[in-house]
Design a protein around this motif. Structure first.
Motif, PDB file in Angstrom:
ATOM      1  N   GLY A 102      17.546  28.798   1.454  1.00 24.01           N
ATOM      2  CA  GLY A 102      16.703  28.421   0.334  1.00 24.01           C
ATOM      3  C   GLY A 102      15.656  27.398   0.728  1.00 24.01           C
ATOM      4  N   LYS A 103      15.471  26.400  -0.113  1.00 24.67           N
ATOM      5  CA  LYS A 103      14.321  25.520  -0.019  1.00 24.67           C
ATOM      6  C   LYS A 103      14.735  24.062   0.152  1.00 24.67           C
ATOM      7  N   THR A 104      14.001  23.345   0.992  1.00 27.36           N
ATOM      8  CA  THR A 104      14.171  21.911   1.182  1.00 27.36           C
ATOM      9  C   THR A 104      12.997  21.193   0.518  1.00 27.36           C
ATOM     10  N   VAL A 105      13.299  20.141  -0.245  1.00 22.67           N
ATOM     11  CA  VAL A 105      12.278  19.407  -0.990  1.00 22.67           C
ATOM     12  C   VAL A 105      12.470  17.910  -0.768  1.00 22.67           C
ATOM     13  N   LEU A 106      11.346  17.198  -0.605  1.00 20.60           N
ATOM     14  CA  LEU A 106      11.361  15.742  -0.539  1.00 20.60           C
ATOM     15  C   LEU A 106      11.224  15.175  -1.945  1.00 20.60           C
ATOM     16  N   GLU A 107      12.056  14.196  -2.259  1.00 17.75           N
ATOM     17  CA  GLU A 107      11.975  13.523  -3.556  1.00 17.75           C
ATOM     18  C   GLU A 107      11.395  12.128  -3.331  1.00 17.75           C
ATOM     19  N   MET A 108      10.324  11.828  -4.061  1.00 15.28           N
ATOM     20  CA  MET A 108       9.621  10.569  -3.847  1.00 15.28           C
ATOM     21  C   MET A 108      10.297   9.441  -4.615  1.00 15.28           C
ATOM     22  N   PRO A 109      10.271   8.224  -4.047  1.00 16.72           N
ATOM     23  CA  PRO A 109      10.822   7.070  -4.758  1.00 16.72           C
ATOM     24  C   PRO A 109       9.840   6.587  -5.816  1.00 16.72           C
ATOM     25  N   PRO A 110      10.288   5.750  -6.745  1.00 15.76           N
ATOM     26  CA  PRO A 110       9.347   5.127  -7.651  1.00 15.76           C
ATOM     27  C   PRO A 110       8.268   4.404  -6.862  1.00 15.76           C
ATOM     28  N   LEU A 111       7.053   4.379  -7.362  1.00 13.23           N
ATOM     29  CA  LEU A 111       5.954   3.828  -6.593  1.00 13.23           C
ATOM     30  C   LEU A 111       6.138   2.359  -6.260  1.00 13.23           C
ATOM     31  N   GLU A 112       6.942   1.650  -7.052  1.00 16.74           N
ATOM     32  CA  GLU A 112       7.151   0.240  -6.740  1.00 16.74           C
ATOM     33  C   GLU A 112       8.198   0.035  -5.671  1.00 16.74           C
ATOM     34  N   ALA A 113       8.870   1.136  -5.243  1.00 22.08           N
ATOM     35  CA  ALA A 113       9.907   1.025  -4.226  1.00 22.08           C
ATOM     36  C   ALA A 113       9.520   1.869  -3.028  1.00 22.08           C
ATOM     37  N   GLU A 114       8.641   1.353  -2.198  1.00 25.23           N
ATOM     38  CA  GLU A 114       8.136   2.111  -1.067  1.00 25.23           C
ATOM     39  C   GLU A 114       9.210   2.244   0.008  1.00 25.23           C
ATOM     40  N   PRO A 115       9.276   3.401   0.686  1.00 29.98           N
ATOM     41  CA  PRO A 115      10.268   3.583   1.742  1.00 29.98           C
ATOM     42  C   PRO A 115       9.900   2.736   2.964  1.00 29.98           C
TER      43      PRO A 115
ATOM     44  N   MET B 179       0.849  -1.201   0.000  1.00 27.49           N
ATOM     45  CA  MET B 179       0.000   0.000   0.000  1.00 27.49           C
ATOM     46  C   MET B 179       0.881   1.247   0.000  1.00 27.49           C
ATOM     47  N   PRO B 180       0.476   2.295  -0.709  1.00 26.78           N
ATOM     48  CA  PRO B 180       1.265   3.535  -0.697  1.00 26.78           C
ATOM     49  C   PRO B 180       1.437   4.076   0.723  1.00 26.78           C
ATOM     50  N   LEU B 181       2.506   4.815   0.908  1.00 29.01           N
ATOM     51  CA  LEU B 181       2.819   5.372   2.221  1.00 29.01           C
ATOM     52  C   LEU B 181       2.686   6.888   2.229  1.00 29.01           C
ATOM     53  N   ALA B 182       2.509   7.414   3.435  1.00 32.60           N
ATOM     54  CA  ALA B 182       2.494   8.859   3.656  1.00 32.60           C
ATOM     55  C   ALA B 182       3.186   9.138   4.979  1.00 32.60           C
ATOM     56  N   TYR B 183       3.635  10.375   5.138  1.00 34.06           N
ATOM     57  CA  TYR B 183       4.260  10.802   6.392  1.00 34.06           C
ATOM     58  C   TYR B 183       3.235  11.640   7.133  1.00 34.06           C
ATOM     59  N   VAL B 184       2.817  11.175   8.309  1.00 36.82           N
ATOM     60  CA  VAL B 184       1.633  11.708   8.959  1.00 36.82           C
ATOM     61  C   VAL B 184       1.899  12.060  10.423  1.00 36.82           C
ATOM     62  N   TYR B 185       0.920  12.719  11.018  1.00 39.71           N
ATOM     63  CA  TYR B 185       0.850  12.844  12.479  1.00 39.71           C
ATOM     64  C   TYR B 185      -0.595  12.585  12.876  1.00 39.71           C
ATOM     65  N   ASP B 186      -0.766  11.851  13.991  1.00 36.01           N
ATOM     66  CA  ASP B 186      -2.123  11.518  14.419  1.00 36.01           C
ATOM     67  C   ASP B 186      -2.522  12.198  15.719  1.00 36.01           C
ATOM     68  N   ARG B 187      -1.644  13.072  16.210  1.00 36.24           N
ATOM     69  CA  ARG B 187      -1.966  13.958  17.321  1.00 36.24           C
ATOM     70  C   ARG B 187      -1.036  15.151  17.213  1.00 36.24           C
ATOM     71  N   PHE B 188      -1.354  16.232  17.900  1.00 36.13           N
ATOM     72  CA  PHE B 188      -0.512  17.416  17.838  1.00 36.13           C
ATOM     73  C   PHE B 188       0.641  17.285  18.824  1.00 36.13           C
TER      74      PHE B 188
ATOM     75  N   GLY C  13      -2.372  16.547   1.647  1.00 30.94           N
ATOM     76  CA  GLY C  13      -0.990  16.492   2.094  1.00 30.94           C
ATOM     77  C   GLY C  13      -0.031  16.066   1.010  1.00 30.94           C
ATOM     78  N   GLY C  14       1.146  16.703   0.987  1.00 38.53           N
ATOM     79  CA  GLY C  14       2.117  16.442  -0.059  1.00 38.53           C
ATOM     80  C   GLY C  14       3.117  15.353   0.249  1.00 38.53           C
ATOM     81  N   TYR C  15       3.317  15.027   1.540  1.00 33.83           N
ATOM     82  CA  TYR C  15       4.304  14.002   1.892  1.00 33.83           C
ATOM     83  C   TYR C  15       3.655  12.633   1.726  1.00 33.83           C
ATOM     84  N   ALA C  16       3.313  12.289   0.536  1.00 35.80           N
ATOM     85  CA  ALA C  16       2.611  11.037   0.257  1.00 35.80           C
ATOM     86  C   ALA C  16       2.885  10.625  -1.171  1.00 35.80           C
ATOM     87  N   GLN C  17       2.756   9.338  -1.433  1.00 37.73           N
ATOM     88  CA  GLN C  17       3.004   8.868  -2.789  1.00 37.73           C
ATOM     89  C   GLN C  17       1.859   9.225  -3.736  1.00 37.73           C
ATOM     90  N   TYR C  18       0.666   9.418  -3.181  1.00 33.81           N
ATOM     91  CA  TYR C  18      -0.474   9.917  -3.953  1.00 33.81           C
ATOM     92  C   TYR C  18      -1.148  11.030  -3.158  1.00 33.81           C
TER      93      TYR C  18
END
Length: 313
Positions: free
Chosen positions: A298-311, A1-10, A96-101
Motif C-alpha cells: 500500500g501507501k506510506t505517508v508523512l504526517e506533519m507536526p504542528p507548525l509550532e513544533a518543528e522536527p 523557520m519552517p523546515l523541509a526535507y531536501v537534497y542539494d545534489r543528486f 515539494g511536499g516534504y515541507a511544512q509549507y
C-alpha cells in the motif's frame, strides 16, 4: 523557520537532509498551504538519484522531496479563485511536499471533504490518480481480465479497486509475502519472479485483455507477450520500453477531474488508498527508505507536526 526535507545534489540516501525552508510566496494561480500530510512515492527517490524521464522538467537544486500534499490554505496568489484561506485541499505541489509549507497550482488542486482523512488525501494526487487514470485509459469492458504487475504498491492497490468496481477480473503479481494483502483487494494473486507468464496463464487460462505494468524492465517485456492488442498495454514504470513494445505510458494524471473523481470514490467508501504506514515528519528518511526498498504494502505517508513544533534535523 519552517523546515523541509531536501537534497542539494543528486545521489543516494546520503544527500537527503532537513533544512530551513522559508515560507514560499504564492504567485498568480497558486495556493500556499500548511502541509498536514505528504505522500511518499518511488518517483521521489528516483528524482533524488538524478533519474529524469524523457520530457520531464529539469530538477533545480536544492530541491524539496515529495510530489503529493494535503493541507490548509493559508494564502492565495493574485487572481486565484475557487479557494479561500482555511480550505482543506490536496494536490501535486510545485515546491515539494516534504515541507511544512508548499505551493499548489490552483488549477490542479481539489477540496478535501471532511470524510477523507489528511493521510488518505495525501495518497491520492499521484498514486491513486495514476491507478484510476490507467484503468480509464485502458477502457476495458465489464467482464474483461486485467493484469496488474506490482499490484501491492500505492498505484496498484488503487487500480485494482477501481477495476474491480468496473466489474473487471483482476490478476495481480507481487511478492509471496503480500498474497493475503492482494487477495483482500479482490485480486487473483500471482507470485512475481521468474516464470511469471506461466503462472498468469494458469490463473487466467482464457488470457488477459489488458496489462497495467508497474514494474518495467524484464517484467514488462515478459507480460507484453500476454496481450495481443498492444493498445491495451500501459506502463507507469517504463515509458520508453512500453512505447517500444507498441504500448503507451500511463497518460497525464495532473487533472482536477481525475483527482476529484478519486476523492469522491474515497469519500463514499468505494476506494481505500491503503495507507499502511504513517511516519512522523522527523523520520522522513525512514519513510523514503521503506519505499525505496520496494517491500512496502500500500501507501506510506508523512504526517506533519504542528507548525509550532518543528522536527529536529
Amino acid at each position: 523557520m519552517p523546515l523541509a526535507y531536501v537534497y542539494d545534489r543528486f545521489g543516494g540516501a546520503e544527500v537527503e537532509h532537513f533544512a530551513d525552508h522559508p515560507q514560499p510566496a504564492p504567485g498568480p494561480g497558486q495556493l500556499l498551504i500548511a502541509v498536514r500530510a505528504a505522500g511518499v512515492n518511488p518517483v521521489d527517490w528516483k528524482r533524488r538519484s538524478g533519474r529524469r524521464p524523457a520530457g520531464a522538467p529539469v530538477v533545480e537544486l536544492p530541491a524539496v522531496m515529495g510530489g503529493e500534499a494535503a493541507g490548509e490554505v493559508v494564502a492565495l496568489g493574485p487572481g486565484t479563485t475557487g479557494f479561500a484561506v482555511g480550505d482543506a485541499v490536496l494536490g501535486g505541489p510545485l515546491t515539494g511536499g516534504y515541507a511544512q509549507y508548499t505551493l499548489l497550482p490552483a488549477r490542479a488542486a481539489v477540496h478535501k471533504p471532511p470524510e477523507v482523512s489528511w493521510t488518505d488525501a495525501a495518497a491520492l494526487p499521484i498514486a491513486a490518480a495514476t491507478g484510476y487514470g490507467a484503468v480509464r485509459q485502458l477502457g476495458l469492458p465489464a467482464g474483461a481480465t486485467l493484469l496488474v504487475t506490482g499490484v501491492a504498491g500505492g498505484v496498484g492497490v488503487a487500480a485494482a479497486q477501481v477495476a474491480v468496481g468496473c466489474r473487471l477480473t483482476v490478476v495481480g503479481s507481487a511478492a509471496p509475502a503480500k498474497r493475503g494483502f492482494v487477495q483482500a483487494l479482490g485480486v487473483r494473486f500471482v507470485t512475481s519472479g521468474p516464470g511469471l507468464s506461466a503462472r498468469i496463464r494458469a490463473v487466467a487460462p482464457q488470457g488477459v485483455d489488458g496489462v497495467l505494468d508497474l514494474v518495467g524492465g524484464e517484467v514488462l517485456e515478459e507480460v507484453a507477450t500476454l496481450v495481443t492488442d498492444r493498445t491495451k498495454l500501459v506502463s507507469g514504470a517504463d515509458r520508453e520500453a512500453v512505447a517500444a513494445l507498441g504500448g503507451a505510458p500511463v497518460g497525464p494524471v495532473r487533472d482536477p477531474a481525475i483527482l476529484g473523481a478519486v476523492v469522491e470514490l474515497v469519500r463514499i467508501g468505494a476506494l481505500d488508498p491503503k495507507v499502511t504506514r504513517v511516519v512522523p515528519f522527523e523520520q522522513a528518511a525512514l519513510a523514503v527508505r521503506a519505499v525505496e526498498g520496494g517491500h512496502s504494502r500500500g501507501k506510506t505517508v508523512l504526517e506533519m507536526p504542528p507548525l509550532e513544533a518543528e522536527p529536529r534535523a
